[in-house]
Design an enzyme around this catalytic site. Structure first.
Site, PDB file in Angstrom:
ATOM      1  N   ARG A  16       0.855  -1.184   0.000  1.00 51.06           N
ATOM      2  CA  ARG A  16       0.000   0.000   0.000  1.00 51.06           C
ATOM      3  C   ARG A  16       0.892   1.235   0.000  1.00 51.06           C
ATOM      4  O   ARG A  16       1.890   1.276   0.712  1.00 51.06           O
ATOM      5  CB  ARG A  16      -0.899   0.022   1.231  1.00 51.06           C
ATOM      6  CG  ARG A  16      -1.887  -1.113   1.261  1.00 51.06           C
ATOM      7  CD  ARG A  16      -2.849  -0.986   2.445  1.00 51.06           C
ATOM      8  NE  ARG A  16      -3.617  -2.192   2.610  1.00 51.06           N
ATOM      9  CZ  ARG A  16      -4.649  -2.556   1.863  1.00 51.06           C
ATOM     10  NH1 ARG A  16      -5.056  -1.768   0.893  1.00 51.06           N
ATOM     11  NH2 ARG A  16      -5.287  -3.682   2.071  1.00 51.06           N
ATOM     12  N   GLU A 152      15.837  -4.641  -0.530  1.00 45.20           N
ATOM     13  CA  GLU A 152      17.183  -5.193  -0.487  1.00 45.20           C
ATOM     14  C   GLU A 152      17.774  -5.151  -1.892  1.00 45.20           C
ATOM     15  O   GLU A 152      17.113  -5.506  -2.863  1.00 45.20           O
ATOM     16  CB  GLU A 152      17.166  -6.636   0.014  1.00 45.20           C
ATOM     17  CG  GLU A 152      18.543  -7.260   0.115  1.00 45.20           C
ATOM     18  CD  GLU A 152      18.525  -8.672   0.680  1.00 45.20           C
ATOM     19  OE1 GLU A 152      19.618  -9.267   0.759  1.00 45.20           O
ATOM     20  OE2 GLU A 152      17.436  -9.191   1.033  1.00 45.20           O
TER      21      GLU A 152
END
Length: 163
Positions: A16, A152
């Site tokens: 979201r 990451e």
């Protein structure tokens, strides 16, 4: 028995987002993703933005039905969901999962060269959680998107020898 006897694949992950313009700029302009499809759901007052990596933007269908089929037949799609009006609220709207109580952790991107990618991100003003030369695990980084979600940054070639 086959490794995947059911033929399942992971299609997408949904996050979201507070401000779709800011998030699309981050994921498309900074991380290099392409907007594959956008769906506005007026009765629910939300929009869905499906992003992914493509060889050429020409391969993304423009017809809404074909674009939906294209998105839902792929792997590794990122869905950003924007609930209308959240962009007008002050402060964070969603929990990023990395502050207490911890939950969701991060998504990960494989890049050819972590240091080169991180130099590009630094130049773009991206917030780093961890740079490649910091911490116990060298050679990978964590950055934050506009909503504070961690991304990451890793190199598959380096990870294979580093774990």
């Amino acid at each position: 028995m086959p490794a995947n006897p059911h033929g399942y694949t992971l299609n997408h992950t949904m996050l979201r987002v507070k401000d779709p313009a800011e998030s699309l700029a981050f994921y498309c302009d900074v991380l290099g993703m392409t907007l594959l499809n956008k769906v506005d759901v007026e009765p629910g007052e939300f929009s869905l933005f499906f992003l992914g990596y493509v060889e050429s933007e020409d391969e993304v269908p423009t017809d809404p039905r074909e674009a939906a089929r294209y998105v839902f037949q792929r792997q590794g799609v990122l869905e950003l969901t924007h609930n209308w009006g959240t962009e007008d609220k002050d402060g964070a709207v969603y929990h990023d999962g990395n502050s207490e109580p911890r939950g969701f952790g991060h998504i990960a991107l494989d890049v050819p060269d972590v240091d080169a990618a991180c130099a590009r991100f630094e130049e773009a003003g991206v917030t780093f959680v961890k740079k490649p030369d910091e911490g116990m695990m060298k050679g990978l980084a964590f950055i934050k998107d506009p909503d504070g979600y961690w991304v990451e940054i890793l190199s598959a070639a380096n990870m294979a020898g580093g774990i």
